[in-house]
Design a protein around this motif. Sequence first.
Motif, mmCIF file in Angstrom:
data_model
loop_
_atom_site.group_PDB
_atom_site.id
_atom_site.type_symbol
_atom_site.label_atom_id
_atom_site.label_comp_id
_atom_site.label_asym_id
_atom_site.label_seq_id
_atom_site.Cartn_x
_atom_site.Cartn_y
_atom_site.Cartn_z
ATOM 1 N N PHE A 73 0.837 -1.199 0.000
ATOM 2 C CA PHE A 73 0.000 0.000 0.000
ATOM 3 C C PHE A 73 0.879 1.260 0.000
ATOM 4 O O PHE A 73 0.691 2.169 -0.813
ATOM 5 C CB PHE A 73 -0.896 -0.043 1.241
ATOM 6 N N ALA A 74 1.867 1.282 0.898
ATOM 7 C CA ALA A 74 2.733 2.460 1.006
ATOM 8 C C ALA A 74 3.510 2.683 -0.290
ATOM 9 O O ALA A 74 3.579 3.809 -0.802
ATOM 10 C CB ALA A 74 3.698 2.310 2.177
ATOM 11 N N LEU A 75 4.060 1.611 -0.835
ATOM 12 C CA LEU A 75 4.836 1.747 -2.076
ATOM 13 C C LEU A 75 3.944 2.195 -3.226
ATOM 14 O O LEU A 75 4.252 3.151 -3.943
ATOM 15 C CB LEU A 75 5.492 0.406 -2.431
ATOM 16 N N GLY A 76 2.819 1.477 -3.409
ATOM 17 C CA GLY A 76 1.928 1.783 -4.525
ATOM 18 C C GLY A 76 1.372 3.194 -4.427
ATOM 19 O O GLY A 76 1.326 3.929 -5.419
ATOM 20 N N CYS A 77 0.969 3.584 -3.216
ATOM 21 C CA CYS A 77 0.374 4.908 -3.044
ATOM 22 C C CYS A 77 1.410 6.016 -3.256
ATOM 23 O O CYS A 77 1.110 7.028 -3.893
ATOM 24 C CB CYS A 77 -0.264 5.036 -1.667
ATOM 25 N N SER A 78 2.609 5.819 -2.740
ATOM 26 C CA SER A 78 3.638 6.851 -2.935
ATOM 27 C C SER A 78 3.926 7.030 -4.420
ATOM 28 O O SER A 78 3.976 8.152 -4.933
ATOM 29 C CB SER A 78 4.945 6.484 -2.238
ATOM 30 N N LEU A 79 4.092 5.913 -5.089
ATOM 31 C CA LEU A 79 4.395 5.984 -6.518
ATOM 32 C C LEU A 79 3.229 6.593 -7.291
ATOM 33 O O LEU A 79 3.415 7.441 -8.175
ATOM 34 C CB LEU A 79 4.687 4.567 -7.034
ATOM 35 N N GLY A 80 2.012 6.180 -6.933
ATOM 36 C CA GLY A 80 0.823 6.708 -7.596
ATOM 37 C C GLY A 80 0.688 8.208 -7.382
ATOM 38 O O GLY A 80 0.367 8.953 -8.306
ATOM 39 N N PHE A 81 0.982 8.642 -6.165
ATOM 40 C CA PHE A 81 0.881 10.070 -5.867
ATOM 41 C C PHE A 81 1.928 10.867 -6.650
ATOM 42 O O PHE A 81 1.608 11.861 -7.302
ATOM 43 C CB PHE A 81 1.061 10.307 -4.363
ATOM 44 N N VAL A 82 3.162 10.386 -6.610
ATOM 45 C CA VAL A 82 4.239 11.112 -7.299
ATOM 46 C C VAL A 82 3.964 11.188 -8.800
ATOM 47 O O VAL A 82 4.083 12.247 -9.419
ATOM 48 C CB VAL A 82 5.598 10.424 -7.026
ATOM 49 N N LEU A 83 3.553 10.066 -9.368
ATOM 50 C CA LEU A 83 3.287 10.066 -10.807
ATOM 51 C C LEU A 83 2.054 10.923 -11.118
ATOM 52 O O LEU A 83 2.016 11.610 -12.142
ATOM 53 C CB LEU A 83 3.084 8.631 -11.299
#
Lengths: 282, 278
Positions: A73-83
Amino acid sequence: MQSSVDTTQNRLLSIALLVAALATWELAVRLLGIPSFVLPPPSAVAAGLWRGFSSGLYLQHIAVTMFEVLLGFALGCSLGFVLGVAVALNRHVAYFLYPYIVMFLSMPKVALAPLIVLWFGLGMTSKIVTAALVSFFPLMVNTIAGLNAADGDRVDLIRSLGGSERQIFTMLRLPTALPMVIAGLEIAITLSLIGTVVAEFLGAEQGLGMLMQSMNFSMDIAGSFSVLIVLAIVGLVLNQVLLAVRHRVLFWERLGRGASSAPKATASPAAGVPAEAKRLTS
Amino acid sequence: MALRTQGTVQRAFAEPSSTAEPAQPAIRLAGVNKAYGVGDASLLALHEVDLEIRGGEFVAVVGPSGCGKSTMLRVVAGLIPPGSGEVWIGDSRVHGTRRDIGIVFQSPVLFPWRTVLENVLLPIDVQKLGRDTNLAKARELLALVGLRDFESRYPAELSGGMQQRVGIARALVHDPAILLMDEPFGALDAMTREHMNVELQRLWQSRTKTVLFITHSISEAVFLADRVVVMTPRPGRIAEVIEIALPRPRSLDMMSTAPFGDYVRRIRDHFGALGVTD
Ligand SMILES: Nc1ncnc2c1ncn2[C@@H]1O[C@H](COP(=O)(O)OP(=O)(O)OP(=O)(O)O)[C@@H](O)[C@H]1O
Ligand SMILES: [Mg+2]
């Protein structure tokens, strides 16, 4: 709105309903002689829960699943937010990514889980990758939509004072996007749990999904049900945590006469991405 | 060109009192055209607009919906470039936005996550003028618009009229020489609106700002302005500029006097059946 329904009487009724349902279930199974491997009685499920927790077995698997869910969740959300921020801010990034985003959006990401397990093996990595993958998209889409939702007059106001694009971003776009971003987190945490359990079903060494799968194989359906209950509780707790976050961060949504309503639902791609496409052509 | 009645108001707009040369206009539009869209779909929102506004003057613009009033305001603010022609503020030509303009829009345009005080301080934050040194001024402005006790509330806790007053305080906090107002009271009921008009007049008299005030309401324009610019649509152009030689401070009672009615009638004649309210 809530307080008028949330009475002691209604609570008691709700509990009574549960008790009645469980009693009916128990009686029906016993009277009709339904075999336990088809539908176990509630008493057997409760016994399974007790055994699982008293032996420490469930706690160990809960810890593994939680770790996978939260890290993914943390990885996917961080990446999703940044992108999402990159797409919303940079029309070149948006232009190159747009076709792929649309392609992936309509695809059930969880269908990739078998491949991911194949590539990343039976350990925790494949679960974390699956959870990250399913968390990524709601976050990205909602971030794009949220950042683009800034009111034009507010943009003009900052601009008219000589404000920079960076100031418009930090003072306006980011806070405007927050409700959408948090809605994205709420969706992502649920998907993350689903993705992790599905990946555990497909092949794992530990975790609640694996536990349930192995109980199914050994015909311990009561145990299976008890794990299902554990999963429901885990999901509920995760949702409640995010609800508390929403309540705390978006304090202004609770004020006044609901003047600023929250975009509760997920942003459909139509809300976020085509707005971006429009900007590309202008 | 008629001289305004002297002695009623003194508004020295930071201009050295050299009587020989005419003071430089605070805002000047020269041959401004602005079209939206291209080709056949193009729409001329402003057509050959010439206007000079003196320092410290209160100019109101009236006209029916779609005649280009907001476009004019945006061009003056530097938010959109004119298609052709020139816009000057003081002795510098307008290219893009500036820091010495305050804007009030039709809706309050507040930031819901900021308190009332933080909303008023927005220009200070944007222009990095330092909250500490401007806190007193922000509070003073809030008191001026009658919201002294509401500084730590959030916008959602205020009524529409109160929100609009926060917007006015915000437009003044960085002490801009020019105040642009785009139908600031359009969303208010008639009573609140009249009250706001009186307050705005009082505020302007004590603050020596140049004001460009856009409105749908003819009587509001006559009540507030030194001069009323009458615009007509398709293409949006200035039909007439009318000097309002009514003494100040003006009271609400004045609105039922004959001279006031004459001005209103004279302006309304421009619109015929175009549907401008008052
Ligand atoms: N961004 C835009 N793109 C295309 N056309 C526009 C745009 N903004 C305004 N127009 C058109 O330009 C004309 C003038 O618009 P403007 O907003 O300046 O009118 P207005 O006098 O302020 O009207 P209202 O009193 O309704 O606010 C209108 O016909 C409008 O349709
Ligand atoms: Mg307008």
